[in-house]
Design a protein around this motif. Structure first.
Motif, PDB file in Angstrom:
ATOM      1  N   VAL A 271       2.776  27.853   3.660  1.00  0.00           N
ATOM      2  CA  VAL A 271       2.845  28.713   4.839  1.00  0.00           C
ATOM      3  C   VAL A 271       3.253  30.104   4.379  1.00  0.00           C
ATOM      4  N   ALA A 272       2.364  31.065   4.559  1.00  0.00           N
ATOM      5  CA  ALA A 272       2.591  32.433   4.095  1.00  0.00           C
ATOM      6  C   ALA A 272       2.620  33.387   5.276  1.00  0.00           C
TER       7      ALA A 272
ATOM      8  N   MET B 298       0.843  -1.196   0.000  1.00  0.00           N
ATOM      9  CA  MET B 298       0.000   0.000   0.000  1.00  0.00           C
ATOM     10  C   MET B 298       0.879   1.247   0.000  1.00  0.00           C
ATOM     11  N   THR B 299       0.616   2.211  -0.866  1.00  0.00           N
ATOM     12  CA  THR B 299       1.396   3.429  -0.956  1.00  0.00           C
ATOM     13  C   THR B 299       1.031   4.376   0.184  1.00  0.00           C
ATOM     14  N   THR B 300       2.077   4.887   0.841  1.00  0.00           N
ATOM     15  CA  THR B 300       1.855   5.820   1.940  1.00  0.00           C
ATOM     16  C   THR B 300       1.436   7.191   1.397  1.00  0.00           C
ATOM     17  N   PRO B 301       0.377   7.798   1.935  1.00  0.00           N
ATOM     18  CA  PRO B 301      -0.038   9.130   1.475  1.00  0.00           C
ATOM     19  C   PRO B 301       1.070  10.160   1.679  1.00  0.00           C
ATOM     20  N   ILE B 302       1.069  11.149   0.836  1.00  0.00           N
ATOM     21  CA  ILE B 302       2.078  12.210   0.896  1.00  0.00           C
ATOM     22  C   ILE B 302       1.389  13.560   1.041  1.00  0.00           C
ATOM     23  N   ALA B 303       1.957  14.397   1.892  1.00  0.00           N
ATOM     24  CA  ALA B 303       1.551  15.795   1.997  1.00  0.00           C
ATOM     25  C   ALA B 303       2.787  16.660   1.802  1.00  0.00           C
ATOM     26  N   ALA B 304       2.582  17.887   1.416  1.00  0.00           N
ATOM     27  CA  ALA B 304       3.696  18.818   1.254  1.00  0.00           C
ATOM     28  C   ALA B 304       3.409  20.098   2.011  1.00  0.00           C
ATOM     29  N   VAL B 305       4.416  20.572   2.729  1.00  0.00           N
ATOM     30  CA  VAL B 305       4.367  21.877   3.375  1.00  0.00           C
ATOM     31  C   VAL B 305       5.402  22.748   2.675  1.00  0.00           C
ATOM     32  N   ILE B 306       4.941  23.837   2.072  1.00  0.00           N
ATOM     33  CA  ILE B 306       5.821  24.731   1.318  1.00  0.00           C
ATOM     34  C   ILE B 306       5.938  26.047   2.074  1.00  0.00           C
ATOM     35  N   LEU B 307       7.165  26.392   2.454  1.00  0.00           N
ATOM     36  CA  LEU B 307       7.386  27.609   3.229  1.00  0.00           C
ATOM     37  C   LEU B 307       7.534  28.807   2.297  1.00  0.00           C
TER      38      LEU B 307
ATOM     39  N   GLY C 100      11.469  31.742  12.660  1.00  0.00           N
ATOM     40  CA  GLY C 100      12.322  30.667  12.171  1.00  0.00           C
ATOM     41  C   GLY C 100      11.568  29.631  11.367  1.00  0.00           C
ATOM     42  N   THR C 101      12.337  28.797  10.685  1.00  0.00           N
ATOM     43  CA  THR C 101      11.746  27.800   9.795  1.00  0.00           C
ATOM     44  C   THR C 101      11.002  26.704  10.555  1.00  0.00           C
ATOM     45  N   GLY C 102      11.515  26.335  11.716  1.00  0.00           N
ATOM     46  CA  GLY C 102      10.809  25.328  12.518  1.00  0.00           C
ATOM     47  C   GLY C 102       9.451  25.842  12.962  1.00  0.00           C
ATOM     48  N   HIS C 103       9.404  27.091  13.376  1.00  0.00           N
ATOM     49  CA  HIS C 103       8.143  27.721  13.758  1.00  0.00           C
ATOM     50  C   HIS C 103       7.200  27.802  12.564  1.00  0.00           C
ATOM     51  N   ALA C 104       7.743  28.088  11.367  1.00  0.00           N
ATOM     52  CA  ALA C 104       6.912  28.187  10.167  1.00  0.00           C
ATOM     53  C   ALA C 104       6.214  26.860   9.874  1.00  0.00           C
ATOM     54  N   VAL C 105       6.945  25.747   9.957  1.00  0.00           N
ATOM     55  CA  VAL C 105       6.338  24.448   9.671  1.00  0.00           C
ATOM     56  C   VAL C 105       5.244  24.129  10.693  1.00  0.00           C
ATOM     57  N   ARG C 106       5.424  24.533  11.915  1.00  0.00           N
ATOM     58  CA  ARG C 106       4.413  24.268  12.945  1.00  0.00           C
ATOM     59  C   ARG C 106       3.079  24.924  12.614  1.00  0.00           C
ATOM     60  N   GLN C 107       3.106  25.985  11.819  1.00  0.00           N
ATOM     61  CA  GLN C 107       1.856  26.665  11.469  1.00  0.00           C
ATOM     62  C   GLN C 107       0.971  25.801  10.571  1.00  0.00           C
ATOM     63  N   ALA C 108       1.532  24.745   9.995  1.00  0.00           N
ATOM     64  CA  ALA C 108       0.752  23.845   9.140  1.00  0.00           C
ATOM     65  C   ALA C 108       0.099  22.716   9.926  1.00  0.00           C
ATOM     66  N   GLU C 109       0.303  22.693  11.241  1.00  0.00           N
ATOM     67  CA  GLU C 109      -0.189  21.580  12.050  1.00  0.00           C
ATOM     68  C   GLU C 109      -1.708  21.447  11.973  1.00  0.00           C
ATOM     69  N   THR C 110      -2.418  22.546  12.054  1.00  0.00           N
ATOM     70  CA  THR C 110      -3.885  22.493  11.987  1.00  0.00           C
ATOM     71  C   THR C 110      -4.346  21.971  10.631  1.00  0.00           C
ATOM     72  N   ALA C 111      -3.716  22.459   9.562  1.00  0.00           N
ATOM     73  CA  ALA C 111      -4.101  22.037   8.213  1.00  0.00           C
ATOM     74  C   ALA C 111      -3.859  20.549   7.998  1.00  0.00           C
ATOM     75  N   LEU C 112      -2.860  19.982   8.710  1.00  0.00           N
ATOM     76  CA  LEU C 112      -2.524  18.562   8.544  1.00  0.00           C
ATOM     77  C   LEU C 112      -3.129  17.690   9.641  1.00  0.00           C
ATOM     78  N   ALA C 113      -4.028  18.267  10.431  1.00  0.00           N
ATOM     79  CA  ALA C 113      -4.662  17.488  11.496  1.00  0.00           C
ATOM     80  C   ALA C 113      -5.356  16.261  10.903  1.00  0.00           C
TER      81      ALA C 113
END
Length: 450
Positions: free
Chosen positions: A53-54, A1-10, A80-93
């Motif tokens: 992430v804008a 089974m192929t694992t789903p993929i998501a992308a977070v673009i900063l 910072g970049t780590g903080h930026a990725v965290r902003q996608a947490e809700t969208a990837l819930a």
């Protein structure tokens, strides 16, 4: 089974070095915003979700990506970049799969490289984090990737935090990563900002993954693929890199480019086999060139379709809506806009054809124009098959020239011409013997009297 993929673009940076009112990631490469180039490559993976992430000028980013089904998360503060990725947490819930972390200003990463990163995530040792690295000719101020010979990663050190020994390392961090969703936000929650910039570095995930047990590994790629864009000069360099690859592909597909470095393609240019492209040709968006066509030098083509065996230029301009049929010809200093030329139709020089339909085999003489605009509305000109329009004619639309009709040179045509008829619109010619000499003599006398 192929694992789903998501992308977070900063794409939350200010982009101040671009000195532009347009968001950095919306500046075009080959006629398409760099961010959309990247999204196209992601789309080839059939992702379950794409999140951009804008921050600054986020309304511009939203306008560009929302019609594509891409969600936008907001980074209100630049921490910072780590903080930026965290902003996608809700969208990837609720998302369970692999997450690619990409940068909107690093647009040339290929689908194949993204796939290699995800595949390595499920490879030997099943690491927690995969980091994309590269070896530039000049490492400059890039963050250094500290890894062993097997690609097992110890840490990523930002240049300003690196020791002289670490700065001597040539393996550099691109910033791109692949992380399982189950690990991503757990590791992000462990980040601290105890560094020279006081920011939450995404790069610290590598070291945290090592403490976590499964560790991090490196996938290497070519430096050109991860070239970042922060200035107009870097934008031009990346565009040039894209163009160079596109020219090679055009020639590999069977086109002849007489002087490849002088031909500029758009992101969607379609070129057939046995097409000849002479020097200094520019293709804007929306161009298709069929097999066997010839594009002569210094031509500018956008939004146009060039049929099989057709010939364009030199010094021709095809604007949106131009359609050239099989073996038709548009010559030097001819402009075509929203007009169709049938099979074998010709407009060889010094002509404007706008909002027109020109039948097969018709010949349009030099200096002819379709007068399609009255200052308020556009009107259509129809020229039938095998019609002949003499030089220096003005066809005032709406008007129709019948099949096989002839329009005499110098005519201004305001009424339809029936098939096979001759239309002459000229004042009667009159000759006055000696008039010119008498006029000159008179004027010389007047001039002498002053």
């Amino acid at each position: 089974m192929t694992t789903p993929i998501a992308a977070v673009i900063l794409a939350a940076g200010m982009g101040t070095r671009m000195k532009s009112d347009l968001h950095k990631v919306l500046h075009p490469i080959a006629g398409r915003p760099m961010l959309l180039h990247l999204i196209d490559s992601v789309d080839a993976l059939d992702p379950a979700k794409v999140v951009v992430v804008a921050g600054a000028r986020r309304e511009q980013v939203e306008a560009a990506v929302t019609p594509l089904g891409v969600e936008v998360a907001i980074q209100a503060e630049q921490l910072g970049t780590g903080h930026a990725v965290r902003q996608a947490e809700t969208a990837l819930a609720g998302f369970e799969g692999d997450v690619l972390i990409l940068y909107g200003d690093v647009p040339l990463v290929t689908t194949e490289t993204m796939r290699a990163m995800v595949d390595r995530l499920h490879g030997a040792g099943e690491p927690s984090v995969v980091v994309l690295a590269f070896r530039p000719a000049d490492p400059a101020a890039y963050g250094r990737v500290i890894a062993d010979a097997d690609g097992r990663l110890d840490k990523i050190v930002e240049f300003k935090d690196a020791s002289p020994e670490q700065r001597a390392v040539t393996l550099c961090n691109s910033g791109l990563m692949a992380v399982r969703s189950a690990d991503l936000f757990r590791l992000l929650g462990q980040l601290t900002n105890t560094n020279a910039a006081g920011e939450y570095y995404l790069t610290d995930l590598a070291e945290l993954a090592g403490k976590d047990g499964r560790g991090a590994v490196v996938v290497e790629t070519d430096a050109a693929e991860v070239a970042g864009i922060n200035s107009r000069a870097e934008l031009a360099a990346v565009d040039a890199s894209w163009q160079a690859k596109r020219r090679v592909r055009a020639m590999a597909d069977g086109a002849t480019l007489v002087a490849p470095d002088t031909v500029w393609f758009s992101f969607d240019t379609q070129i057939g086999r046995d097409v000849l492209i002479e020097p200094n040709v520019f293709f804007g968006p929306g161009v298709s060139v069929a097999d066997g066509a010839t594009i002569r030098g210094f031509s500018h083509i956008e939004g146009a379709t060039v049929g099989e065996g057709a010939e364009v230029g030199p010094y021709a301009r095809l604007r949106p809506g131009a359609v050239l049929g099989e073996k038709s010809k548009v010559g030097n200093f001819v402009e075509v806009k929203k007009a169709t030329l049938g099979k074998g139709a010709k407009a060889n020089h010094l002509t404007y054809l706008g909002d027109a339909e020109i039948g097969a085999g018709a010949n349009i003489g030099a200096g002819t124009i379709t007068c399609n605009y009255d200052g308020f509305f556009k009107y259509k000109t129809v020229i039938g098959e095998d019609a002949f329009v003499g030089s220096n004619s003005a066809l005032v639309a709406p008007v129709s020239i019948g099949a096989g009709a002839i329009v005499g040179a110098g005519s201004t045509v305001t009424q339809d011409v029936e098939a096979d008829a001759l239309r002459l619109v000229r004042p009667p010619q009159e000759t006055k013997p000696g008039w010119a000499k008498r006029f000159r003599d008179m004027m010389r006398v007047k001039k002498a009297a002053k």
